[in-house]
Design an enzyme around this catalytic site. Structure first.
Site, PDB file in Angstrom:
ATOM      1  N   TYR A 129       9.933 -32.818  31.115  1.00  0.00           N
ATOM      2  CA  TYR A 129      10.180 -34.048  30.347  1.00  0.00           C
ATOM      3  C   TYR A 129      11.634 -34.495  30.509  1.00  0.00           C
ATOM      4  CZ  TYR A 129      10.112 -37.167  26.240  1.00  0.00           C
ATOM      5  OH  TYR A 129      10.190 -38.245  25.390  1.00  0.00           O
ATOM      6  N   LEU A 179       6.892 -47.614  28.567  1.00  0.00           N
ATOM      7  CA  LEU A 179       6.824 -46.565  27.541  1.00  0.00           C
ATOM      8  C   LEU A 179       5.893 -45.429  27.936  1.00  0.00           C
ATOM      9  CD1 LEU A 179       7.500 -49.347  25.865  1.00  0.00           C
ATOM     10  CD2 LEU A 179       7.125 -47.872  23.913  1.00  0.00           C
ATOM     11  N   GLN A 216      21.417 -51.756  43.176  1.00  0.00           N
ATOM     12  CA  GLN A 216      21.029 -52.185  44.530  1.00  0.00           C
ATOM     13  C   GLN A 216      20.280 -53.513  44.529  1.00  0.00           C
ATOM     14  OE1 GLN A 216      19.588 -48.850  46.848  1.00  0.00           O
ATOM     15  NE2 GLN A 216      18.705 -50.250  48.356  1.00  0.00           N
ATOM     16  N   ARG A 239       3.787 -32.673  17.195  1.00  0.00           N
ATOM     17  CA  ARG A 239       5.168 -32.861  16.755  1.00  0.00           C
ATOM     18  C   ARG A 239       5.237 -32.542  15.252  1.00  0.00           C
ATOM     19  NH1 ARG A 239       6.729 -38.358  20.080  1.00  0.00           N
ATOM     20  NH2 ARG A 239       4.468 -38.616  20.136  1.00  0.00           N
ATOM     21  N   TYR A 285      18.178 -49.392  40.672  1.00  0.00           N
ATOM     22  CA  TYR A 285      17.599 -50.744  40.799  1.00  0.00           C
ATOM     23  C   TYR A 285      18.562 -51.799  40.282  1.00  0.00           C
ATOM     24  CZ  TYR A 285      13.016 -49.798  42.728  1.00  0.00           C
ATOM     25  OH  TYR A 285      11.990 -49.477  43.587  1.00  0.00           O
TER      26      TYR A 285
HETATM   27  P1  NAD Z   1       2.573 -41.588  22.966  1.00  0.00           P
HETATM   28  O1  NAD Z   1       2.100 -40.345  23.648  1.00  0.00           O
HETATM   29  O2  NAD Z   1       1.980 -41.940  21.661  1.00  0.00           O
HETATM   30  O3  NAD Z   1       2.390 -42.824  23.948  1.00  0.00           O
HETATM   31  C1  NAD Z   1       2.594 -42.754  25.327  1.00  0.00           C
HETATM   32  C2  NAD Z   1       1.445 -43.451  26.022  1.00  0.00           C
HETATM   33  O4  NAD Z   1       1.634 -43.364  27.453  1.00  0.00           O
HETATM   34  C3  NAD Z   1       0.078 -42.829  25.727  1.00  0.00           C
HETATM   35  O5  NAD Z   1      -0.780 -43.836  25.223  1.00  0.00           O
HETATM   36  C4  NAD Z   1      -0.404 -42.300  27.077  1.00  0.00           C
HETATM   37  O6  NAD Z   1      -1.800 -42.374  27.221  1.00  0.00           O
HETATM   38  C5  NAD Z   1       0.349 -43.220  28.041  1.00  0.00           C
HETATM   39  N1  NAD Z   1       0.513 -42.661  29.388  1.00  0.00           N
HETATM   40  C6  NAD Z   1       0.993 -41.434  29.729  1.00  0.00           C
HETATM   41  N2  NAD Z   1       0.970 -41.289  31.064  1.00  0.00           N
HETATM   42  C7  NAD Z   1       0.492 -42.448  31.586  1.00  0.00           C
HETATM   43  C8  NAD Z   1       0.237 -42.907  32.907  1.00  0.00           C
HETATM   44  N3  NAD Z   1       0.482 -42.140  33.978  1.00  0.00           N
HETATM   45  N4  NAD Z   1      -0.249 -44.172  33.076  1.00  0.00           N
HETATM   46  C9  NAD Z   1      -0.499 -44.956  32.015  1.00  0.00           C
HETATM   47  N5  NAD Z   1      -0.290 -44.575  30.727  1.00  0.00           N
HETATM   48  C10 NAD Z   1       0.204 -43.324  30.520  1.00  0.00           C
HETATM   49  O7  NAD Z   1       4.157 -41.474  22.866  1.00  0.00           O
HETATM   50  P2  NAD Z   1       5.203 -42.338  22.010  1.00  0.00           P
HETATM   51  O8  NAD Z   1       5.727 -41.466  20.939  1.00  0.00           O
HETATM   52  O9  NAD Z   1       4.627 -43.660  21.664  1.00  0.00           O
HETATM   53  O10 NAD Z   1       6.367 -42.532  23.079  1.00  0.00           O
HETATM   54  C11 NAD Z   1       6.536 -43.747  23.803  1.00  0.00           C
HETATM   55  C12 NAD Z   1       7.740 -43.615  24.726  1.00  0.00           C
HETATM   56  O11 NAD Z   1       8.921 -43.347  23.958  1.00  0.00           O
HETATM   57  C13 NAD Z   1       7.617 -42.456  25.723  1.00  0.00           C
HETATM   58  O12 NAD Z   1       8.154 -42.847  26.963  1.00  0.00           O
HETATM   59  C14 NAD Z   1       8.451 -41.361  25.103  1.00  0.00           C
HETATM   60  O13 NAD Z   1       8.971 -40.487  26.085  1.00  0.00           O
HETATM   61  C15 NAD Z   1       9.546 -42.162  24.419  1.00  0.00           C
HETATM   62  N6  NAD Z   1      10.132 -41.412  23.293  1.00  0.00           N
HETATM   63  C16 NAD Z   1       9.432 -41.269  22.126  1.00  0.00           C
HETATM   64  C17 NAD Z   1       9.995 -40.538  21.080  1.00  0.00           C
HETATM   65  C18 NAD Z   1       9.279 -40.378  19.751  1.00  0.00           C
HETATM   66  O14 NAD Z   1       9.820 -39.690  18.878  1.00  0.00           O
HETATM   67  N7  NAD Z   1       8.123 -40.980  19.521  1.00  0.00           N
HETATM   68  C19 NAD Z   1      11.252 -39.952  21.229  1.00  0.00           C
HETATM   69  C20 NAD Z   1      11.914 -40.106  22.444  1.00  0.00           C
HETATM   70  C21 NAD Z   1      11.357 -40.856  23.460  1.00  0.00           C
HETATM   71  N1  UDP Z   2       8.519 -27.638  14.498  1.00  0.00           N
HETATM   72  C1  UDP Z   2       8.170 -26.833  13.443  1.00  0.00           C
HETATM   73  N2  UDP Z   2       6.868 -26.758  13.066  1.00  0.00           N
HETATM   74  C2  UDP Z   2       5.879 -27.452  13.688  1.00  0.00           C
HETATM   75  C3  UDP Z   2       6.242 -28.291  14.770  1.00  0.00           C
HETATM   76  C4  UDP Z   2       7.552 -28.360  15.156  1.00  0.00           C
HETATM   77  O1  UDP Z   2       9.034 -26.165  12.833  1.00  0.00           O
HETATM   78  O2  UDP Z   2       4.712 -27.326  13.273  1.00  0.00           O
HETATM   79  C5  UDP Z   2       9.945 -27.738  14.876  1.00  0.00           C
HETATM   80  C6  UDP Z   2      10.245 -27.602  16.363  1.00  0.00           C
HETATM   81  O3  UDP Z   2      10.395 -26.244  16.736  1.00  0.00           O
HETATM   82  C7  UDP Z   2      11.541 -28.399  16.471  1.00  0.00           C
HETATM   83  C8  UDP Z   2      11.387 -29.500  15.424  1.00  0.00           C
HETATM   84  O4  UDP Z   2      10.366 -29.053  14.532  1.00  0.00           O
HETATM   85  O5  UDP Z   2      12.641 -27.576  16.098  1.00  0.00           O
HETATM   86  C9  UDP Z   2      10.962 -30.844  16.023  1.00  0.00           C
HETATM   87  O6  UDP Z   2       9.880 -30.593  16.894  1.00  0.00           O
HETATM   88  P1  UDP Z   2       9.008 -31.736  17.567  1.00  0.00           P
HETATM   89  O7  UDP Z   2       7.924 -31.044  18.339  1.00  0.00           O
HETATM   90  O8  UDP Z   2       8.603 -32.725  16.541  1.00  0.00           O
HETATM   91  O9  UDP Z   2       9.980 -32.512  18.563  1.00  0.00           O
HETATM   92  P2  UDP Z   2      11.310 -32.161  19.385  1.00  0.00           P
HETATM   93  O10 UDP Z   2      12.396 -32.759  18.577  1.00  0.00           O
HETATM   94  O11 UDP Z   2      11.479 -30.670  19.518  1.00  0.00           O
HETATM   95  O12 UDP Z   2      11.096 -32.843  20.678  1.00  0.00           O
END
Ligand code: NAD
Ligand code: UDP
Length: 310
Positions: free
Chosen positions: A146, A74, A163, A187, A160
């Site tokens: 991203y 994650l 292979q 967010r 992975y």
């Molecule tokens: P978050 O930022 O709260 O948690 C991510 C964690 O990864 C953090 O604690 C950060 O310190 C750690 N991290 C980052 N780089 C690192 C590294 N190089 N080594 C070790 N740790 C590292 O984010 P989240 O919302 O909990 O998201 C978790 C996962 O789910 C992520 O991969 C994110 O891309 C994916 N995701 C989340 C959402 C969402 O809406 N929350 C949506 C789509 C995908």
């Molecule tokens: N957004 C907003 N006001 C804020 C933060 C975000 O209107 O203070 C909007 C942003 O432009 C996007 C949507 O809310 O259209 C969701 O943004 P977020 O950053 O939560 O995540 P995204 O879905 O874009 O990854």
């Protein structure tokens, strides 16, 4: 399965995943470099003798003693505000971090779960997005650090699997919210909750007619665990299909918090996706999973946490 590694454990989703795995009887190793995570998210996990925490950057070689049954990756920068601030770290964790964790999973013969994202669909031209939609991503755009690192991550996972015959899962996560998100995460839900609770205007970007579909964290964790326990090796959308405009979201936040805040319109960040809604037929059919928490309920359950944070 009994012994698992969770990377990104100190983050929002990672910490809840650790809690659920611990209550299900797993031995859990949490790993995080705390670039955006906070160890206080792990207060509950630290109370378990089946929990260990390693502060480690997963883009560097990872060593874990003993057997592992699953590696759940994650770790990532996840908020648009953070990944725009740290584009290189974002690319490295999605690419090198995914490579290192896959290598570890192969070494341990462990099941591997990759947390991908709805952002692999970019600014989608079809709505809702099914898993076979190939996306509309600008490889040189402001969100590409991203989007492209997650797309590359999916490709590595696939390699992975092909292979090395690794047992893999790929979750395409859609916007998820709840307690333990950082108040300064940037967010939309943490921003709106903070603004509503402190009486500031809610900042709606653009005209607010862009849409997102918000999933409450406990539903997301159930979905991720259902995927882990399944045998589905192809990507699965996990999210809540209840699609809302950002204007609607602002209204619901004002209503559940009873706030008198107004709304200010600000500039839309470049290449902000116009629509986003998961097609979850596959998750329903193959995982027997669907979200059960409404937006209103999820926001109500989050108020206390956000109040403490402000
Ligand atoms: P978050 O930022 O709260 O948690 C991510 C964690 O990864 C953090 O604690 C950060 O310190 C750690 N991290 C980052 N780089 C690192 C590294 N190089 N080594 C070790 N740790 C590292 O984010 P989240 O919302 O909990 O998201 C978790 C996962 O789910 C992520 O991969 C994110 O891309 C994916 N995701 C989340 C959402 C969402 O809406 N929350 C949506 C789509 C995908
Ligand atoms: N957004 C907003 N006001 C804020 C933060 C975000 O209107 O203070 C909007 C942003 O432009 C996007 C949507 O809310 O259209 C969701 O943004 P977020 O950053 O939560 O995540 P995204 O879905 O874009 O990854």
């Amino acid at each position: 399965m009994s012994r698992v590694l969770v990377t990104g454990a100190a983050g929002f989703l990672g910490s809840y995943l650790c809690d659920s795995l611990l209550s299900d009887g797993y031995e859990v190793i949490g790993m995080d470099n705390r670039v955006s995570g906070r160890t206080e998210n792990l207060d509950n996990a630290f109370g378990h003798d089946r929990f260990t925490f390693y502060e480690h950057d997963v883009t560097e070689f990872i060593h874990v003693n003993g057997e592992l049954d699953a590696v759940l990756h994650l770790a990532s920068l996840a908020s648009p505000v953070f990944y725009r601030e740290h584009p290189i770290k974002t690319l490295k964790v999605g690419a090198l971090g995914t490579h290192k964790t896959l290598g570890l999973a192969k070494e341990k013969d462990a099941t591997y779960l990759f947390t991908s994202t709805s952002e692999v669909y970019g600014d989608p031209e079809v709505n809702p997005q099914p898993e076979d939609y190939r996306g509309n991503v600008d490889p040189y755009g402001p969100r590409s650090c991203y989007d492209e690192s997650k797309r590359y991550g999916e490709s590595l996972v696939r390699a992975y699997r092909d292979q090395h015959d690794l047992d893999v899962r790929v979750a395409r996560i859609f916007n998820t919210y709840g307690p333990r998100m950082r108040i300064d995460d940037g967010r939309v839900i943490p921003n709106f909750m903070r603004q509503a609770l402190t009486g500031e205007d809610l900042t709606v970007y653009g005209d607010g007619e862009q849409t997102r579909s918000f999933c409450y964290v406990s539903d997301m964790i159930d979905g991720l665990l259902a995927l882990l326990e399944s045998e589905v090796q192809d990507p699965v959308n996990i999210g809540n299909p209840d699609e809302r405009t950002i204007n609607e979201l602002a209204e619901v936040v004002l209503e559940v918090t009873g706030s008198e805040s107004g709304i200010t319109y600000e500039e839309l960040p470049p290449q902000d996706p116009k629509v986003r809604r998961p097609d979850i037929k596959k998750a329903r059919a193959e995982l027997g999973w669907e979200p059960g928490t409404t937006l209103r309920e999820g926001l109500q359950r989050s108020i206390e946490y956000f109040e403490e944070q402000v």
